[in-house]
Design a protein around this motif. Structure first.
Motif, PDB file in Angstrom:
ATOM      1  N   TYR A 151       0.819  -1.204   0.000  1.00 20.67           N
ATOM      2  CA  TYR A 151       0.000   0.000   0.000  1.00 20.67           C
ATOM      3  C   TYR A 151       0.857   1.261   0.000  1.00 20.67           C
ATOM      4  N   THR A 152       2.090   1.133   0.537  1.00 18.78           N
ATOM      5  CA  THR A 152       2.980   2.283   0.641  1.00 18.78           C
ATOM      6  C   THR A 152       3.545   2.697  -0.712  1.00 18.78           C
ATOM      7  N   ILE A 153       3.619   1.741  -1.645  1.00 21.98           N
ATOM      8  CA  ILE A 153       4.202   2.039  -2.952  1.00 21.98           C
ATOM      9  C   ILE A 153       3.267   2.971  -3.724  1.00 21.98           C
ATOM     10  N   PRO A 154       3.765   4.104  -4.206  1.00 23.78           N
ATOM     11  CA  PRO A 154       2.917   5.068  -4.920  1.00 23.78           C
ATOM     12  C   PRO A 154       2.282   4.441  -6.157  1.00 23.78           C
ATOM     13  N   SER A 155       1.068   4.909  -6.490  1.00 28.78           N
ATOM     14  CA  SER A 155       0.339   4.296  -7.607  1.00 28.78           C
ATOM     15  C   SER A 155       1.124   4.398  -8.912  1.00 28.78           C
ATOM     16  N   LEU A 156       1.698   5.574  -9.150  1.00 30.54           N
ATOM     17  CA  LEU A 156       2.442   5.760 -10.399  1.00 30.54           C
ATOM     18  C   LEU A 156       3.630   4.793 -10.437  1.00 30.54           C
ATOM     19  N   ALA A 157       4.288   4.636  -9.276  1.00 31.47           N
ATOM     20  CA  ALA A 157       5.418   3.717  -9.177  1.00 31.47           C
ATOM     21  C   ALA A 157       4.948   2.264  -9.317  1.00 31.47           C
ATOM     22  N   MET A 158       3.788   1.968  -8.702  1.00 28.94           N
ATOM     23  CA  MET A 158       3.262   0.598  -8.763  1.00 28.94           C
ATOM     24  C   MET A 158       3.010   0.199 -10.210  1.00 28.94           C
ATOM     25  N   PHE A 159       2.338   1.092 -10.936  1.00 30.72           N
ATOM     26  CA  PHE A 159       2.041   0.784 -12.337  1.00 30.72           C
ATOM     27  C   PHE A 159       3.336   0.594 -13.120  1.00 30.72           C
ATOM     28  N   SER A 160       4.361   1.406 -12.790  1.00 29.29           N
ATOM     29  CA  SER A 160       5.604   1.264 -13.550  1.00 29.29           C
ATOM     30  C   SER A 160       6.381   0.021 -13.149  1.00 29.29           C
ATOM     31  N   LEU A 161       6.302  -0.356 -11.855  1.00 30.23           N
ATOM     32  CA  LEU A 161       7.016  -1.566 -11.419  1.00 30.23           C
ATOM     33  C   LEU A 161       6.423  -2.816 -12.069  1.00 30.23           C
ATOM     34  N   LEU A 162       5.099  -2.782 -12.313  1.00 29.84           N
ATOM     35  CA  LEU A 162       4.440  -3.945 -12.902  1.00 29.84           C
ATOM     36  C   LEU A 162       4.575  -3.946 -14.421  1.00 29.84           C
ATOM     37  N   LEU A 163       5.090  -2.843 -14.951  1.00 32.10           N
ATOM     38  CA  LEU A 163       5.179  -2.691 -16.404  1.00 32.10           C
ATOM     39  C   LEU A 163       5.929  -3.837 -17.097  1.00 32.10           C
ATOM     40  N   PRO A 164       7.095  -4.243 -16.576  1.00 36.16           N
ATOM     41  CA  PRO A 164       7.810  -5.339 -17.246  1.00 36.16           C
ATOM     42  C   PRO A 164       6.983  -6.613 -17.308  1.00 36.16           C
ATOM     43  N   ALA A 165       6.134  -6.841 -16.316  1.00 35.08           N
ATOM     44  CA  ALA A 165       5.358  -8.085 -16.270  1.00 35.08           C
ATOM     45  C   ALA A 165       4.135  -8.047 -17.187  1.00 35.08           C
ATOM     46  N   TYR A 166       3.465  -6.897 -17.258  1.00 36.55           N
ATOM     47  CA  TYR A 166       2.189  -6.866 -17.978  1.00 36.55           C
ATOM     48  C   TYR A 166       2.189  -6.007 -19.244  1.00 36.55           C
ATOM     49  N   LEU A 220       1.997  -2.473 -21.592  1.00 38.12           N
ATOM     50  CA  LEU A 220       1.006  -1.399 -21.602  1.00 38.12           C
ATOM     51  C   LEU A 220      -0.374  -1.997 -21.828  1.00 38.12           C
ATOM     52  N   SER A 221      -1.056  -2.389 -20.729  1.00 34.58           N
ATOM     53  CA  SER A 221      -2.353  -3.029 -20.901  1.00 34.58           C
ATOM     54  C   SER A 221      -3.271  -2.683 -19.740  1.00 34.58           C
ATOM     55  N   ALA A 222      -4.564  -2.981 -19.915  1.00 34.92           N
ATOM     56  CA  ALA A 222      -5.520  -2.769 -18.838  1.00 34.92           C
ATOM     57  C   ALA A 222      -5.199  -3.703 -17.676  1.00 34.92           C
ATOM     58  N   THR A 223      -4.640  -4.888 -18.002  1.00 35.42           N
ATOM     59  CA  THR A 223      -4.267  -5.855 -16.961  1.00 35.42           C
ATOM     60  C   THR A 223      -3.296  -5.217 -15.963  1.00 35.42           C
ATOM     61  N   LEU A 224      -2.401  -4.381 -16.479  1.00 35.47           N
ATOM     62  CA  LEU A 224      -1.420  -3.704 -15.634  1.00 35.47           C
ATOM     63  C   LEU A 224      -2.119  -2.856 -14.578  1.00 35.47           C
ATOM     64  N   VAL A 225      -3.110  -2.067 -15.016  1.00 35.01           N
ATOM     65  CA  VAL A 225      -3.831  -1.194 -14.090  1.00 35.01           C
ATOM     66  C   VAL A 225      -4.609  -2.034 -13.083  1.00 35.01           C
ATOM     67  N   VAL A 226      -5.271  -3.109 -13.597  1.00 35.35           N
ATOM     68  CA  VAL A 226      -6.031  -3.993 -12.707  1.00 35.35           C
ATOM     69  C   VAL A 226      -5.106  -4.591 -11.652  1.00 35.35           C
ATOM     70  N   ALA A 227      -3.934  -5.084 -12.083  1.00 35.85           N
ATOM     71  CA  ALA A 227      -2.995  -5.716 -11.142  1.00 35.85           C
ATOM     72  C   ALA A 227      -2.578  -4.729 -10.056  1.00 35.85           C
ATOM     73  N   GLY A 228      -2.275  -3.490 -10.459  1.00 36.52           N
ATOM     74  CA  GLY A 228      -1.885  -2.480  -9.479  1.00 36.52           C
ATOM     75  C   GLY A 228      -2.999  -2.216  -8.477  1.00 36.52           C
ATOM     76  N   LEU A 229      -4.229  -2.082  -8.962  1.00 35.30           N
ATOM     77  CA  LEU A 229      -5.357  -1.792  -8.074  1.00 35.30           C
ATOM     78  C   LEU A 229      -5.647  -2.960  -7.139  1.00 35.30           C
ATOM     79  N   VAL A 230      -5.475  -4.199  -7.639  1.00 33.48           N
ATOM     80  CA  VAL A 230      -5.690  -5.377  -6.795  1.00 33.48           C
ATOM     81  C   VAL A 230      -4.762  -5.294  -5.589  1.00 33.48           C
ATOM     82  N   LEU A 231      -3.488  -4.969  -5.842  1.00 29.43           N
ATOM     83  CA  LEU A 231      -2.510  -4.914  -4.760  1.00 29.43           C
ATOM     84  C   LEU A 231      -2.887  -3.836  -3.737  1.00 29.43           C
ATOM     85  N   TYR A 232      -3.431  -2.700  -4.221  1.00 30.16           N
ATOM     86  CA  TYR A 232      -3.846  -1.650  -3.290  1.00 30.16           C
ATOM     87  C   TYR A 232      -5.042  -2.069  -2.449  1.00 30.16           C
ATOM     88  N   SER A 233      -6.041  -2.663  -3.125  1.00 30.50           N
ATOM     89  CA  SER A 233      -7.285  -3.013  -2.430  1.00 30.50           C
ATOM     90  C   SER A 233      -7.037  -4.091  -1.384  1.00 30.50           C
TER      91      SER A 233
END
Lengths: 227, 224
Positions: A75-90, A92-105
């Motif tokens: 939860y401490t990881i900033p959203s912009l950073a979270m999306f970028s950290l997940l970038l290599p894995a997912y 540029l996709s909607a899955t990337l945003v979903v994955a980031g939000l899952v981790l926050y929720s």
């Protein structure tokens, strides 16, 4: 025939513009649908992961520390950073945003469900055991229903936060209404920025009220006292 | 794995640390932005929360503001302010957007902390002839301090994380490293920027944790 530009609110770049609403309706509808889709999928996945995590943390005390610590760090990881950290894995996709939000929720949901499970009175659990309830039946028919109000409170916070965080997904092009805010910023398009922002807040409030209503429907016993 | 090695190499490159786009400069901007916003938010939220908590009024207001605050995307507020005349004043819109974002947790935590003070203790203080301000400063605030500080901690960590969004609107701070990386299609730079921001947020969280562990001994020392 005159070549003068039309004198409407779009040309004047007003904040509030009916012309914008009528001419760009399909863009707005698409953005709202993407926004809703990303939010709902993310929160649903988070819920599916959070319930077992909270149950495990409740059943085995030693697991509570690591589970809570991990979700808090996420939860401490900033959203912009979270999306970028997940970038290599997912990518540029909607899955990337979903994955980031899952981790926050997850943080909000695990914490609240765990608090709800811990608040189940010991006498209640003992009574159920005395009636011959096994661990699974105890969990499904006694503990989880009693933890429902706390879980729903967490779900409301998680959902409202997710709706507003989706906008940051604009950085990868999947931000729902955030996309419109982002492009509106670059083109100085006031009506688009205001309309998309207001729609975000409206979605968050409607989602919150829907969950509040759902909570009342699912937990009629909490209202017995006031009736 | 290769991405992480590349990101590490990006961070290890000395040329990325110096200059106006360098890490040190961005870190400094990020720190200043966070501290300024935190101080302004505390100056706005805490007096209101302490007075409302002391009087025992406006609880629903404090909680509702907090809930509404969560529903408003910071990014949207930032862009909206950017398009108003305020947008001409450099970091002005960013500061306003971030303050609006940090006030709710400060307000709610401080109010709840003030209301959580044992009523018996408050009545005892009144019985001893303490005036309103004396009760506020000598009894209620010290007892509510853990909750108040918890709000400050939440606000500080959220500010560090959210200040990144300023970069989306062309502001300064560590977020710029991430957005620049996106524009250059340089995944190592994006990941390196993300690691920097996350690390900064965790350090702030850690500092509060340390302060919290040291605090009880200090409070006990004064009380005893």
């Amino acid at each position: 025939m005159s070549d003068a530009p039309p004198d409407d609110c779009l040309a004047r770049n007003d904040w509030i513009c009916g012309e914008y609403l009528s001419t760009r309706r399909h863009i707005l509808v698409d953005a709202v649908l993407q926004h809703l889709q990303i939010t709902v999928v993310a929160v649903a996945i988070a819920l599916v992961i959070a319930v077992p995590l909270a149950v495990v943390a409740r059943r085995w005390g030693w697991a509570a520390g690591p589970v809570l610590a991990l979700t808090t760090v996420l939860y401490t990881i900033p959203s912009l950073a979270m999306f970028s950290l997940l970038l290599p894995a997912y990518g540029l996709s909607a899955t990337l945003v979903v994955a980031g939000l899952v981790l926050y929720s997850l943080t909000l949901l695990v914490r609240n469900i765990l608090a709800g499970l811990r608040a189940v009175p010991e006498e209640t659990r003992q009574a159920a055991r005395g009636m011959g309830y096994g661990p699974v039946r105890l969990l499904l028919t006694v503990e989880l229903p009693l933890a429902l109000p706390a879980a729903l409170a967490g779900l409301r916070i998680a959902t409202v936060s997710a709706v507003s965080l989706v906008t940051v997904g604009a950085i990868v092009g999947y931000g729902g209404l955030g996309n419109l805010i982002y492009s509106g910023m670059n083109t100085y398009f006031k009506a688009q920025v205001l309309t998309a922002s207001v729609l975000c807040v409206v979605i968050a409030i409607v989602a919150d009220l829907l969950l509040l209503w759902l909570g009342r429907l699912l937990t009629p016993w909490t209202r017995a006292g006031s009736a | 794995m290769k991405t992480l090695t590349d990101a590490w190499n990006w961070l290890a490159d000395a040329s990325h640390w110096s200059g106006d786009d360098g890490i040190w400069h961005r870190l400094q901007q990020h720190l200043v932005l966070t501290v300024v916003c935190l101080v302004v938010s505390c100056l706005i939220a805490l007096p209101v929360a302490l007075v409302l908590g002391h009087l025992g009024k406006g609880g629903a207001l404090a909680v509702n503001i907090s809930n509404v605050g969560r529903a408003v995307p910071t990014f949207a507020v930032l862009v909206l302010l950017l398009l108003t005349p305020l947008g001409q004043y450099g970091e002005g819109p960013t500061v306003v957007a971030l303050v609006l974002f940090a006030v709710p947790p400060l307000l709610t935590n401080a109010y709840v902390g003030m209301r959580g003070v044992d009523r018996g203790v408050v009545r005892a203080a009144r019985g001893m002839g303490m005036t309103g301000p004396q009760m506020l400063w000598k009894v209620e605030v010290p007892l509510a301090l853990p909750m108040i500080m918890n709000g400050v901690r939440i606000a500080a960590v959220q500010l560090v994380a959210t200040a990144t969004i300023a970069a989306l609107a062309g502001g300064g701070g560590l977020g710029r490293i991430i957005t620049a990386g996106f524009n250059l299609a340089s995944t190592p730079q994006v990941v390196a920027g993300a690691v920097l921001v996350a690390g900064f947020a965790l350090i702030v969280e850690g500092l509060f944790e340390v302060a919290e562990r040291l605090a009880p001994a200090w409070t006990r020392g004064r009380a005893g």
